[in-house]
Design a protein around this motif. Structure first.
Motif: not given
Lengths: 103, 489
Positions: A25, A82, A90, A98, A101, B162-164, B166-167, B169-171, B175, B242, B245-246, B304, B309, B313
């Motif tokens: 990871f 996702i 992308r 990626v 942000l 929306d790219k942000r 997606n990002e 959601a992925m992060k 995590l 992240d 914000e996204g 910020q 964002r 914090y």
């Protein structure tokens, strides 16, 4: 009669698998590989549950394992969807690319 | 009704059944009965009905517990428990989910991603929260946590193009999955040490063990890491800015109050239940996490420009305050955490509501400069924002003061003066960055004169959050009594 494999061996194997998952990871940069590392961590958890459950002569641990499997499957379904949308928008699966942000 | 599903089991499960049932019904009705975009308001009505039925079930539990004068009602051989604690948190989840649903309708229209699934996901996530607040078994808690988390992964990535989003959601997914792995590993060791998945039996087994047992320490550390991830405490906070914000702003609002409150409930259940006897081992970890959260959260918020964002914090720093209440560990502290979470729910929803109300075609509204001159454009929302920011900073007569007061009081009662002083110091830092927003609203001229378009739902939600924030601040007694009943015994 053969001697049974001691519990500690299973636990050490489980800890090693878990550690490999964490390492994957942290160090791998491909999103799919990172996702696979999470699944590896969950499988280490399963091994540990089954070993304990066998040792304790109980079924609770087995049952927990089923739930972990279900959760892992659901997570894979949502996660891959996702990751697919990320790839559509992308055309990359490198985690460092990626990064819109930021602070 | 059999021995595996008794009347008591059913009674305890009713709110969760209602949430899941209406969540699934919304999916079906969205597909078959109300396929037209115009008909989506009926889905909102279904959500309201689901919340009403769940609330009725909860009310019955509440009156039953109070009427019988019992502390708790267990079901499914001790897997689920209804007590003051679970009732307190579940009422809060109903309020949070309803307010979020009210503010979502117009926002999703503007974003162009209005789908019926959204309302279904709100209910299903709340169903997961129900199990987190009421679960008394490792399996129940784990499945509840994942149900909630999976719904949130989807909602954070709801803006598919929306790219942000997606990002984010992925992060959040990666995590979140990582932390669930830690949590599950810790649970497996707890099970191995105690031979049971019931929190009460684990507690008994752990109390009998040597506190310095390395396996016990490993179990405790991995469980703590997983839990700290979920409440976004430093050093496991990196997903929060992240994801906040996204995500669509309404989802950020739900994430910051619903997911946070449920995770705090989960954390209190674990630390005050099975791990209570190992306090000497986990207390230093939590002190470190609390101080680190206060430091990183408050200092990073200063610089910020994106308000979502900034609030992420700020939410990290609030997690630090909540942990301090648990560190103090006395009755005031635990009551303080409960009050703090309640106050934070209304206040944070109010702040996000103003950002949601700002959103229109061509204006995202998540930059601090977008709030410039809000006082001249729509004084009502500017006032709501002011009240909520004062409350977040902890200034009387708003509700935030009550929350912070009890945390500080508990630290002083426990003799932890250094922690209390540090926490008070960071309030001053927090005032600085909250007032940057206030200055932008009241002192600057509007950059664009476009009027705010609000709907009935948004106005109702604004009234609810404003009343909650001021009401708890001015008449705290009933809420304090309610929180006092919620103590885990």
């Amino acid at each position: 009669m053969t001697t049974a494999v001691p519990l500690s061996w299973y636990l050490i194997l489980s800890a090693i698998l878990f550690g490999l998952g964490v390492a994957g990871f942290v160090f791998r940069r491909n999103i799919i590989t990172v996702f696979m590392s999470i699944e590896l961590m969950l499988n280490a958890v399963n091994l540990s549950f089954v070993a304990f459950s066998y040792q304790l002569r109980q079924t609770d641990g087995h049952i927990y394992t089923f739930f972990v499997m279900v959760v892992a499957a659901a997570e894979a379904a949502v996660g891959l969807a996702i990751i697919l949308t990320v790839f559509k928008n992308r055309a990359t699966l490198e985690i460092d690319e990626v990064s819109d942000l930021k602070n | 009704m059999s021995q595996y599903y008794t009347a008591t089991d059913h009674f305890v499960l009713v709110p969760a059944i209602m949430l899941a049932l209406f969540g699934c019904a919304i999916l079906l009705f969205d597909f078959w009965v109300f396929p037209e975009p115009k008909q989506r308001k009926w889905l909102l009505a279904f959500l309201a009905l689901g919340e009403a039925f769940a609330g009725y079930g909860l009310w019955q539990q509440h009156t039953y517990i109070a009427g019988q004068g019992i502390a708790e009602l267990t079901a499914f051989q001790g897997s689920l428990v209804v007590d003051g604690f679970s009732l307190f948190f579940n009422w809060m989840f109903i309020a949070a989910a309803s307010i979020v649903a009210l503010m979502s309708y117009r926002y999703l229209e503007v974003e162009g991603e209005h789908h019926g699934e959204y309302y279904s996901l709100i209910l299903l996530a709340q169903c997961g929260m129900y199990f987190l607040a009421s679960g008394a078994d490792l399996i129940t808690l784990f499945v509840g946590l994942e149900l909630m988390a999976l719904c949130f992964y989807i909602m954070v990535g709801f803006l598919r193009s929306d790219k942000r989003s997606n990002e984010a959601a992925m992060k959040y997914l990666l995590l979140g999955g990582f932390s669930s792995g830690f949590l599950a590993y810790g649970f497996s060791l707890l099970y191995g040490l105690s031979g049971s998945t019931k929190l009460s039996e684990i507690g008994v087994a752990i109390a009998r063990r040597d506190p310095a047992d390395p396996v016990l320490l490993l179990a405790m550390v991995t469980t703590t890491v997983g839990l700290l991830f979920k409440i976004s405490a430093v050093p496991f906070h990196m997903w929060a800015p992240d994801a906040y914000e996204g995500a669509p702003t309404t989802v950020t609002a739900y994430l910051s109050v619903g997911s946070k409150a449920a995770s705090i409930a989960f954390l209190l259940r674990i630390f005050l239940g099975p791990l209570a006897s190992a306090r000497a081992a986990w207390e230093p970890l939590l002190v470190f996490a609390a101080i680190a959260s206060l430091t990183v959260g408050n200092l990073a918020a200063i610089s910020q420009h994106n308000i979502k964002r900034l609030l992420a914090y700020s939410s990290i720093s609030h997690a630090g305050y909540m942990l301090l209440g648990l560190v103090a560990g006395n009755e005031t502290g635990i009551k303080g955490v409960a009050v703090y979470v309640l106050v934070y729910t209304f206040t944070n929803l109010g702040v996000f509501l103003v950002i949601v109300a700002l959103r229109r075609e061509g204006l995202v509204g998540d930059n601090i400069d977008d709030l410039a001159g809000l006082m001249h454009k729509s004084p009502g929302y500017a006032l709501l924002m002011l009240i909520c920011l004062l409350s977040l900073a902890g200034i009387p007569p708003t509700a935030g003061f009550i929350g912070k007061y009890y945390i500080f009081l508990s630290l002083i009662q426990a003799g932890r003066y250094v922690l209390a002083a540090a926490a008070a110091l960071y309030v001053a830092v927090a005032i600085y960055y909250y007032f940057r927003i206030v200055r932008s609203m009241f002192m600057s001229d509007a950059e664009d004169a476009g009027a705010m378009e609000t709907t009935f739902g948004v106005r109702v939600a604004a009234a609810l959050t404003g009343l909650g924030t001021l009401g708890i601040g001015i008449f705290p007694e009933p809420f304090l009594r309610f929180a006092g009943q919620s103590l885990i015994r």
